[in-house]
Design an enzyme around this catalytic site. Structure first.
Site, PDB file in Angstrom:
ATOM      1  N   GLY A  82       0.828  -1.186   0.000  1.00 16.80           N
ATOM      2  CA  GLY A  82       0.000   0.000   0.000  1.00 16.80           C
ATOM      3  C   GLY A  82       0.870   1.246   0.000  1.00 16.80           C
ATOM      4  O   GLY A  82       2.004   1.214   0.487  1.00 16.80           O
ATOM      5  N   SER A  83       0.361   2.334  -0.520  1.00 14.52           N
ATOM      6  CA  SER A  83       1.093   3.601  -0.467  1.00 14.52           C
ATOM      7  C   SER A  83       0.806   4.291   0.862  1.00 14.52           C
ATOM      8  O   SER A  83      -0.001   3.819   1.661  1.00 14.52           O
ATOM      9  CB  SER A  83       0.700   4.487  -1.644  1.00 14.52           C
ATOM     10  OG  SER A  83       1.143   3.885  -2.841  1.00 14.52           O
ATOM     11  N   GLY A  84       1.507   5.385   1.102  1.00 16.30           N
ATOM     12  CA  GLY A  84       1.363   6.090   2.369  1.00 16.30           C
ATOM     13  C   GLY A  84       2.436   5.701   3.372  1.00 16.30           C
ATOM     14  O   GLY A  84       2.433   6.188   4.499  1.00 16.30           O
ATOM     15  N   HIS A  85       3.354   4.802   2.958  1.00 18.16           N
ATOM     16  CA  HIS A  85       4.427   4.341   3.835  1.00 18.16           C
ATOM     17  C   HIS A  85       5.801   4.787   3.346  1.00 18.16           C
ATOM     18  O   HIS A  85       6.818   4.225   3.735  1.00 18.16           O
ATOM     19  CB  HIS A  85       4.409   2.813   3.929  1.00 18.16           C
ATOM     20  CG  HIS A  85       3.122   2.244   4.432  1.00 18.16           C
ATOM     21  ND1 HIS A  85       2.588   2.596   5.651  1.00 18.16           N
ATOM     22  CD2 HIS A  85       2.249   1.363   3.880  1.00 18.16           C
ATOM     23  CE1 HIS A  85       1.445   1.933   5.825  1.00 18.16           C
ATOM     24  NE2 HIS A  85       1.211   1.198   4.769  1.00 18.16           N
TER      25      HIS A  85
ATOM     26  N   ASP B  13      -2.458  -8.062   1.403  1.00 18.68           N
ATOM     27  CA  ASP B  13      -1.229  -8.299   0.640  1.00 18.68           C
ATOM     28  C   ASP B  13      -1.090  -9.782   0.292  1.00 18.68           C
ATOM     29  O   ASP B  13      -0.710 -10.143  -0.823  1.00 18.68           O
ATOM     30  CB  ASP B  13      -0.001  -7.838   1.438  1.00 18.68           C
ATOM     31  CG  ASP B  13       0.013  -6.332   1.632  1.00 18.68           C
ATOM     32  OD1 ASP B  13      -0.777  -5.841   2.449  1.00 18.68           O
ATOM     33  OD2 ASP B  13       0.793  -5.637   0.947  1.00 18.68           O
TER      34      ASP B  13
ATOM     35  N   HIS C  93      -1.118   0.650  10.028  1.00 18.09           N
ATOM     36  CA  HIS C  93      -2.341   1.287   9.536  1.00 18.09           C
ATOM     37  C   HIS C  93      -3.180   1.797  10.695  1.00 18.09           C
ATOM     38  O   HIS C  93      -4.391   1.910  10.620  1.00 18.09           O
ATOM     39  CB  HIS C  93      -3.166   0.314   8.709  1.00 18.09           C
ATOM     40  CG  HIS C  93      -2.351  -0.432   7.717  1.00 18.09           C
ATOM     41  ND1 HIS C  93      -1.900  -1.701   7.956  1.00 18.09           N
ATOM     42  CD2 HIS C  93      -1.864  -0.059   6.515  1.00 18.09           C
ATOM     43  CE1 HIS C  93      -1.188  -2.087   6.924  1.00 18.09           C
ATOM     44  NE2 HIS C  93      -1.134  -1.117   6.047  1.00 18.09           N
TER      45      HIS C  93
END
Lengths: 336, 220
Positions: free
Chosen positions: A56-59, A112, A221
């Site tokens: 996921g993005s945002g990391h 994932d 998250h």
């Protein structure tokens, strides 16, 4: 607790795509975009094992910053906090294939794994030589007797680094997978945070935005953890967390570790340095020697006010892989 | 004899069902995201709306000549656009449902039930989950089982889907009292107590949209 809702973005639903465009433009000597994925500007020599990760993005800098020499060949960046779908992962597997087989590395989170499983089934149907290794290290997410139920955390950066070095030097697919499993089994992490962040697209805070507690063991998250009192100091927090990591890893006097202190987003270098000092002290008083260390943003959760400690119990072989050079947009090591 | 009288899941009906599901989820995306924010990352509504919007765009393409192809295309839209656990699972559901329908040239209510059963079986396998863990399966499994019971009693497509919608809504409601033991929400098991599972709600919305669509385009 204040929570930042306003960001320097255009249409939030375009944020991931625009981030990728901007990031590769800023690092055009190292990476480029291919079918929406981050790939190396100069591919790895033919015949070597290709390494792929979706997340996921945002990391960031995970994992767009970890594509390059000695690191990944392809990163498939999904929506914010959400794994990419199987079609994108399959495209990534194909793009990473340099003729030596492909290793798909998966940080253990439900979505994932499901999407990777679906992509693996499609890849096998197409006759691609690909293996998958699921990685986990977060000791707060499941008890030790259910270790495979644990989720992926900051300790996986040891794994990425070591398996990246193994693939770069020409190890076989089976050897690379074995390095990934060994580094995983010797790595542990534990995180802490104060407050939370808001999802840029939905605008929803992850968890309770009004809860001021310091929480240990939350996920990347915003999954909740154990609450610590509001008056604990950095040294007490470091001692508590390092003690739990040592117990779980069954470290003893004379062991050597690599120590990573991950910034989840908005922790100052001042705080990180104080925490790092506390962690080293907690390790050294138990006779455990810190022989390698990283400090900084590895896997962030946007601008979360949090951090994670990770340790890797080094053996005879892992330091050599750790020390090999690496060159990505978000991580560089000269090597020694 | 009109298509409705023959009670078939033909291509046009499948396209209408996908479109109805997309509209319904789009209209409720904020509520779904709020449910997700309790124990997740608060993007479920946006993701489902995005995926179903793409499914709607793709399903009406001329190269899909059977209902099976329409549902498979809808499933691929999930896999191509959103990812995440919900994307993987809803995509697997629609694709398997298409696969289950595909065996019949003129799928009727019994074939629809067979497709739904294939879908729920695939979600169980891909998600490595089972009912009772506070997931979409807690709405999906009772919905499909109600669909089968109604069909075995001689029900039409409309009554099959209505009973599925009611069972899905009841199932989604029951998730409020559950503690999650699968997926990301399991780490927030106390936090989500008292809140319904977002995935189960999406399932209920989809079946309700289908039941309303087939019984004459009533929109709730």
């Amino acid at each position: 607790m204040s929570i930042r809702y306003r960001r320097f973005l255009n249409d939030p639903s375009r944020a991931v795509a625009e981030m990728l465009e901007g990031y590769v433009a800023a690092h055009a000597d190292l990476i480029s975009l291919q079918d929406g994925m981050v790939v190396r500007a100069v591919p790895k020599p033919a015949g070597r094992v290709g390494l792929v990760i979706g997340n996921g993005s945002g990391h960031e800098p995970a994992m767009i910053g970890w594509v390059g020499e000695g690191l990944f060949d392809v990163n498939v960046a999904g929506p914010i906090f959400s794994s990419p779908g199987p079609s994108a992962i399959l495209t990534g597997i194909k793009a990473a294939d340099r003729g030596g087989g492909v290793l798909l590395l998966v940080s253990s989170h439900a979505g994932d794994i499901m999407n990777a499983d679906l992509a693996m089934a499609d890849a096998e149907d197409e006759g691609i030589r690909v293996e998958m290794v699921v990685l986990y290290d977060d000791i707060a997410s499941a008890p030790k007797d259910q270790i495979t139920e644990r989720r992926g955390g900051a300790g996986l950066f040891f794994v990425w680094k070591m398996v990246g070095a193994a693939a770069e030097r020409g190890d076989s697919l089976e050897e690379c997978a074995a390095v990934a499993r060994r580094a995983r089994d010797r790595s542990r992490s534990l995180s802490a945070a104060i407050g939370t962040v808001a999802h840029p697209v939905s605008g929803q805070p992850l968890g309770d935005p009004d809860d001021p507690a310091l929480s240990v063991g939350m996920g990347v998250h915003g999954e909740p953890g154990t609450r610590l009192g509001e008056d604990v100091e950095a040294d007490q927090i470091a001692e508590h967390m390092i003690c739990r990591l040592i117990d779980d890893a069954e470290l003893s006097d004379g062991d050597q570790v690599a120590l990573l202190l991950n910034n989840a987003g908005s922790v100052t270098l001042m705080e990180l340095s104080v925490l790092y000092r506390g962690a080293v002290s907690a390790l050294e008083k138990r006779g455990i020697e810190v022989v390698r260390s990283w400090i900084g943003p590895y896997a962030t959760t946007l601008d979360m006010a949090g951090f994670a400690f990770a340790i890797c119990h080094l053996d005879e072989e892992l330091p050599a892989l750790y020390d090999r050079p690496a060159r990505g947009a978000g991580f560089t090591m000269i090597g020694r | 004899m009109s298509k409705v009288d023959r009670d078939l899941v033909d291509r046009d009906l499948a396209v209408r069902l996908v479109a109805a599901a997309a509209r319904r989820v789009h209209d409720h995306q904020e509520m779904l995201s709020q449910l997700d924010a309790v124990a997740g990352d608060g993007d479920h509504g946006v993701n489902m709306s995005t995926a179903l919007g793409e499914a709607d765009r793709r399903s009406g393409k001329c190269d899909h000549v059977t209902a099976a192809e329409v549902f498979k295309a809808a499933g691929s839209a999930f896999h191509d656009t959103v990812g995440g656990a919900a994307g993987a699972l809803f995509g697997a559901f629609f694709r398997a449902m298409g696969g289950g329908l595909g065996r019949s040239a003129e799928p009727g209510p019994a074939d629809l039930v067979a497709g739904l059963e294939k879908g729920v079986a695939r979600v169980t396998r891909v998600g490595r989950s089972e009912p009772g863990q506070k997931t979409m399966l807690d709405a999906m499994a009772p919905a499909v089982s109600a669909a089968r019971t109604t069909r075995e009693a001689g029900g039409t497509l409309a009554s099959v889907l209505r009973s599925a919608a009611e069972a899905a809504r009841d199932g989604a409601g029951a998730t409020a009292a559950m503690r999650p033991s699968a997926g990301r929400a399991r780490y927030a098991s106390d936090r989500s107590l008292g809140t319904e599972d977002p995935g189960a709600n999406t399932v209920a919305l989809i079946f309700e949209a289908w039941a309303d669509e087939i019984s004459g385009g009533k929109h709730g």
